[in-house]
Design a protein around this motif. Sequence first.
Motif, PDB file in Angstrom:
ATOM      1  N   ARG A   1       0.858  -1.185   0.000  1.00 53.96           N
ATOM      2  CA  ARG A   1       0.000   0.000   0.000  1.00 53.96           C
ATOM      3  C   ARG A   1       0.900   1.243   0.000  1.00 53.96           C
ATOM      4  O   ARG A   1       1.193   1.835   1.045  1.00 53.96           O
ATOM      5  N   TYR A   2       1.301   1.593  -1.187  1.00 52.37           N
ATOM      6  CA  TYR A   2       2.200   2.733  -1.291  1.00 52.37           C
ATOM      7  C   TYR A   2       1.476   4.003  -0.864  1.00 52.37           C
ATOM      8  O   TYR A   2       0.265   4.165  -1.074  1.00 52.37           O
ATOM      9  N   SER A   3       2.231   4.896  -0.279  1.00 47.24           N
ATOM     10  CA  SER A   3       1.643   6.127   0.250  1.00 47.24           C
ATOM     11  C   SER A   3       1.007   6.967  -0.859  1.00 47.24           C
ATOM     12  O   SER A   3       0.050   7.704  -0.605  1.00 47.24           O
ATOM     13  N   ALA A   4       1.516   6.848  -2.080  1.00 53.82           N
ATOM     14  CA  ALA A   4       0.982   7.656  -3.175  1.00 53.82           C
ATOM     15  C   ALA A   4      -0.421   7.235  -3.573  1.00 53.82           C
ATOM     16  O   ALA A   4      -1.164   8.023  -4.161  1.00 53.82           O
ATOM     17  N   ILE A   5      -0.821   6.003  -3.285  1.00 47.96           N
ATOM     18  CA  ILE A   5      -2.139   5.514  -3.710  1.00 47.96           C
ATOM     19  C   ILE A   5      -2.957   4.994  -2.529  1.00 47.96           C
ATOM     20  O   ILE A   5      -4.016   4.399  -2.717  1.00 47.96           O
ATOM     21  N   ARG A   6      -2.482   5.208  -1.315  1.00 44.68           N
ATOM     22  CA  ARG A   6      -3.149   4.620  -0.159  1.00 44.68           C
ATOM     23  C   ARG A   6      -4.571   5.154   0.019  1.00 44.68           C
ATOM     24  O   ARG A   6      -5.481   4.404   0.384  1.00 44.68           O
ATOM     25  N   LYS A   7      -4.810   6.407  -0.249  1.00 41.38           N
ATOM     26  CA  LYS A   7      -6.145   6.968  -0.081  1.00 41.38           C
ATOM     27  C   LYS A   7      -7.145   6.285  -1.010  1.00 41.38           C
ATOM     28  O   LYS A   7      -8.232   5.878  -0.582  1.00 41.38           O
ATOM     29  N   LYS A   8      -6.789   6.182  -2.277  1.00 40.79           N
ATOM     30  CA  LYS A   8      -7.718   5.593  -3.238  1.00 40.79           C
ATOM     31  C   LYS A   8      -7.902   4.102  -3.007  1.00 40.79           C
ATOM     32  O   LYS A   8      -8.978   3.565  -3.273  1.00 40.79           O
ATOM     33  N   LEU A   9      -6.894   3.440  -2.505  1.00 43.85           N
ATOM     34  CA  LEU A   9      -7.062   2.025  -2.187  1.00 43.85           C
ATOM     35  C   LEU A   9      -8.046   1.838  -1.036  1.00 43.85           C
ATOM     36  O   LEU A   9      -8.842   0.891  -1.036  1.00 43.85           O
ATOM     37  N   ASP A  10      -7.981   2.723  -0.053  1.00 42.54           N
ATOM     38  CA  ASP A  10      -8.942   2.651   1.045  1.00 42.54           C
ATOM     39  C   ASP A  10     -10.365   2.892   0.529  1.00 42.54           C
ATOM     40  O   ASP A  10     -11.327   2.237   0.974  1.00 42.54           O
ATOM     41  N   GLU A  11     -10.519   3.808  -0.396  1.00 42.11           N
ATOM     42  CA  GLU A  11     -11.826   4.058  -0.991  1.00 42.11           C
ATOM     43  C   GLU A  11     -12.328   2.836  -1.752  1.00 42.11           C
ATOM     44  O   GLU A  11     -13.512   2.473  -1.675  1.00 42.11           O
ATOM     45  N   LEU A  12     -11.412   2.223  -2.523  1.00 43.16           N
ATOM     46  CA  LEU A  12     -11.792   1.030  -3.289  1.00 43.16           C
ATOM     47  C   LEU A  12     -12.194  -0.098  -2.344  1.00 43.16           C
ATOM     48  O   LEU A  12     -13.144  -0.852  -2.629  1.00 43.16           O
ATOM     49  N   ASP A  13     -11.504  -0.222  -1.224  1.00 45.04           N
ATOM     50  CA  ASP A  13     -11.868  -1.258  -0.249  1.00 45.04           C
ATOM     51  C   ASP A  13     -13.266  -1.021   0.310  1.00 45.04           C
ATOM     52  O   ASP A  13     -14.044  -1.969   0.526  1.00 45.04           O
ATOM     53  N   GLN A  14     -13.620   0.231   0.557  1.00 43.04           N
ATOM     54  CA  GLN A  14     -14.942   0.542   1.083  1.00 43.04           C
ATOM     55  C   GLN A  14     -16.030   0.206   0.058  1.00 43.04           C
ATOM     56  O   GLN A  14     -17.087  -0.348   0.417  1.00 43.04           O
ATOM     57  N   ILE A  15     -15.779   0.519  -1.213  1.00 38.85           N
ATOM     58  CA  ILE A  15     -16.760   0.188  -2.254  1.00 38.85           C
ATOM     59  C   ILE A  15     -16.884  -1.322  -2.399  1.00 38.85           C
ATOM     60  O   ILE A  15     -17.993  -1.861  -2.560  1.00 38.85           O
ATOM     61  N   THR A  16     -15.749  -2.028  -2.324  1.00 37.06           N
ATOM     62  CA  THR A  16     -15.782  -3.482  -2.424  1.00 37.06           C
ATOM     63  C   THR A  16     -16.512  -4.092  -1.233  1.00 37.06           C
ATOM     64  O   THR A  16     -17.250  -5.078  -1.380  1.00 37.06           O
ATOM     65  N   HIS A  17     -16.321  -3.510  -0.062  1.00 38.85           N
ATOM     66  CA  HIS A  17     -17.016  -3.984   1.136  1.00 38.85           C
ATOM     67  C   HIS A  17     -18.534  -3.913   0.940  1.00 38.85           C
ATOM     68  O   HIS A  17     -19.277  -4.855   1.249  1.00 38.85           O
ATOM     69  N   GLN A  18     -19.010  -2.811   0.393  1.00 37.92           N
ATOM     70  CA  GLN A  18     -20.445  -2.663   0.171  1.00 37.92           C
ATOM     71  C   GLN A  18     -20.944  -3.604  -0.922  1.00 37.92           C
ATOM     72  O   GLN A  18     -22.053  -4.153  -0.827  1.00 37.92           O
ATOM     73  N   THR A  19     -20.117  -3.837  -1.945  1.00 34.57           N
ATOM     74  CA  THR A  19     -20.496  -4.738  -3.035  1.00 34.57           C
ATOM     75  C   THR A  19     -20.640  -6.164  -2.541  1.00 34.57           C
ATOM     76  O   THR A  19     -21.606  -6.867  -2.867  1.00 34.57           O
ATOM     77  N   LEU A  20     -19.701  -6.641  -1.735  1.00 32.85           N
ATOM     78  CA  LEU A  20     -19.781  -7.997  -1.192  1.00 32.85           C
ATOM     79  C   LEU A  20     -20.950  -8.145  -0.222  1.00 32.85           C
ATOM     80  O   LEU A  20     -21.563  -9.210  -0.116  1.00 32.85           O
ATOM     81  N   LEU A  21     -21.257  -7.050   0.460  1.00 30.00           N
ATOM     82  CA  LEU A  21     -22.398  -7.096   1.368  1.00 30.00           C
ATOM     83  C   LEU A  21     -23.704  -7.225   0.597  1.00 30.00           C
ATOM     84  O   LEU A  21     -24.621  -7.957   1.016  1.00 30.00           O
ATOM     85  N   ASP A  22     -23.808  -6.546  -0.555  1.00 31.02           N
ATOM     86  CA  ASP A  22     -25.022  -6.610  -1.356  1.00 31.02           C
ATOM     87  C   ASP A  22     -25.171  -7.953  -2.063  1.00 31.02           C
ATOM     88  O   ASP A  22     -26.279  -8.484  -2.179  1.00 31.02           O
ATOM     89  N   LEU A  23     -24.054  -8.511  -2.555  1.00 30.11           N
ATOM     90  CA  LEU A  23     -24.128  -9.738  -3.348  1.00 30.11           C
ATOM     91  C   LEU A  23     -24.158 -10.992  -2.485  1.00 30.11           C
ATOM     92  O   LEU A  23     -24.880 -11.949  -2.786  1.00 30.11           O
ATOM     93  N   TYR A  24     -23.351 -11.010  -1.432  1.00 22.82           N
ATOM     94  CA  TYR A  24     -23.174 -12.242  -0.667  1.00 22.82           C
ATOM     95  C   TYR A  24     -23.511 -12.099   0.825  1.00 22.82           C
ATOM     96  O   TYR A  24     -23.294 -13.040   1.591  1.00 22.82           O
ATOM     97  N   ASP A  25     -23.986 -10.940   1.203  1.00 26.81           N
ATOM     98  CA  ASP A  25     -24.276 -10.685   2.619  1.00 26.81           C
ATOM     99  C   ASP A  25     -23.043 -10.911   3.493  1.00 26.81           C
ATOM    100  O   ASP A  25     -23.139 -11.393   4.626  1.00 26.81           O
ATOM    101  N   TYR A  26     -21.887 -10.559   2.941  1.00 20.84           N
ATOM    102  CA  TYR A  26     -20.620 -10.745   3.664  1.00 20.84           C
ATOM    103  C   TYR A  26     -20.132  -9.378   4.117  1.00 20.84           C
ATOM    104  O   TYR A  26     -19.929  -8.462   3.306  1.00 20.84           O
ATOM    105  N   ASN A  27     -19.934  -9.252   5.418  1.00 24.02           N
ATOM    106  CA  ASN A  27     -19.471  -8.000   6.009  1.00 24.02           C
ATOM    107  C   ASN A  27     -17.960  -8.088   6.200  1.00 24.02           C
ATOM    108  O   ASN A  27     -17.475  -8.658   7.173  1.00 24.02           O
ATOM    109  N   MET A  28     -17.226  -7.561   5.216  1.00 16.84           N
ATOM    110  CA  MET A  28     -15.760  -7.620   5.258  1.00 16.84           C
ATOM    111  C   MET A  28     -15.221  -6.561   6.196  1.00 16.84           C
ATOM    112  O   MET A  28     -15.579  -5.379   6.106  1.00 16.84           O
TER     113      MET A  28
END
Length: 634
Positions: free
Chosen positions: A128-155
């Motif tokens: 997690r390079y410092s230059a992209i760490r912010k956007k990676l955290d954002e992508l993780d949050q979007i992925t968390h919501q996607t998995l919750l909607d599709l599989y009811d998995y709370n990552m």
Amino acid sequence: AGTGGSVKTGKMPEGEKTRQCKQEAEQQHKEDEREGLIEFYGSYQELFQFFCSNTTIHGAIRLVCSKKNKMKTAFWSVLFFLTFGLLYWQFGILYREYFSYPVNLNLNLNSDRLTFPAVTLCTLNPYRYSAIRKKLDELDQITHQTLLDLYDYNMSLARSDWSTASTRKRTSRSLLHHVQRHPLRRQKRDNLISFPENSPSVDKNDWKIGFILCSENNKDCFHQVYSSGVDAVREWYSFHYINILAQVPDAKALDESDFENFIYACRFNEATCDKANYTHFHHPLYGNCYTFNDNSSSLWTSSLPGINNGLSLVVRTEQNDFIPLLSTVTGARVMVHDQNEPAFMDDGGFNVRPGIETSISMRKEMTVRLGGSYSDCTEDGSDVPVQNLYSSRYTEQVCIRSCFQLNMVNRCSCAYYFYPLPAGAEYCDYTKHVAWGYCYYKLLAEFKADVLGCFHKCRKPCKMTEYQLSAGYSRWPSAVSEDWVFYMLSQQNKYNITSKRNGVAKVNIFFEEWNYKTNGESPAYTVVTLLSQLGNQWSLWFGSSVLSVMELAELILDFIAITFILSFRWFRSRQRHSPPAPPPNSHDNAAFQDEASGLSAPHRFTVEAVVTTLPSYNSLEPHGPSRDGEVGHE
């Protein structure tokens, strides 16, 4: 009466003598003509009979010695020419094999001090390079919501405290817009109908998961579907991760090497490694990678084979700052390759398990191919119609990846992030190239089907070096020694022990023996070999030698010479027999005119015969006693 008889007998010999002289002149003229053609024979029949009677080719004499028996002559004629046909049929097979340029494989075993290959080791931990760490955290949050909607998995997510809530909300909207354009969806196995949201009681085993990539005008879409949800999530996450990496303007911002926290110990030939012995590069999926012995100015050489005379590494395999949706394995990835060749970790690498000592023994193998007409290999890639985008020497995989990248730039107007950047191009990013994902997956399908022709254009190198590897595994450290081993690591490397069993691994790479194998090629047919094979066939069918071939060549030349000479004589003969203009005639000198016309006629031998038989004045004088007696009696 006596006198008359005497006179009669005196005149008859003169006439006979004249006719005899004419016959001798004609015979002499014919012999002169035959002497002029003695080297080329008088006819085709004479030529053929002389050849068959005197040649050293077996069976030819039977064509003339049995001429009184037509059945035998016919039998030997058929047999002779059938043998000739079989001979030249075998000649055709030999010529076809010769011009197919076959090769012989030569296997050589060499014993010498071996240059140690380059070894690349990757962390298997995308950083997690410092230059992209912010956007990676954002992508993780979007992925968390996607998995919750599709599989009811709370990552569970480890939130970073790098920004305030307002900043996080603003940047999330920017990334969310592009993610929503390529959403992750569940689809039926039988068709590609999108799964309706909040649909009750759906059997998840009857659905596939994937995402849709559409063209810029949304007229055509590409459905990237997976039967495994794990693969689908990783591919979808990786697609957005690549876009985030491509948005970094300076690639050096991703160059964050942490050598001491990854490699705890490094030794070669019982000597400690230093920074001069390795180079660092970043891999999007495998994280930080380190290549040992890649410096051509000071290459390692193995003085002896065996585990104590190779490379020994103790590496950290514990992952604290990793990206869980991108890397699903733990450990390290190792690849052995030749110097001045890029490390394609997907192709030739293998994983090292945590808590295990992996001992890798190597066997060096060189392959040398014949170029030119014998194979389509290339010496240095200069004759391959694909530009080499890598700063290394030519290999087949270098060419294939360069070919795909060049097609990517031409078709999609941007470059794929995993491969080198061509001059004047930029990496694909959906903030600049909205439909590059659609273009990429369509192009990838054509690439795998060889529609692009990359596998046909890229040829094998004529000289290449490979390393045959075999690995052995054992637990490390052992249960009785792990306490003091981890204690020493914590003292020397400031290693915080959180998982003893999955925290470290050891790798040993060494030559199994000094012998290395060389696979070479040599021409199976040379000119000498071809002549030898032709001679064997000639001796088999006719039992003759090279001189017999010269006799056959002489027969052909004589045949051509006779044909030319006989054609010339026939042409001259037609000119001589053409009717000449009639000369002036006189009754008083008719005999003389006949003789004169004979001189101008084509038959020169008639003229010669008449001239030699003209009576001289001396012939009218008496000869011998009988003449005297006759005259005295008269």
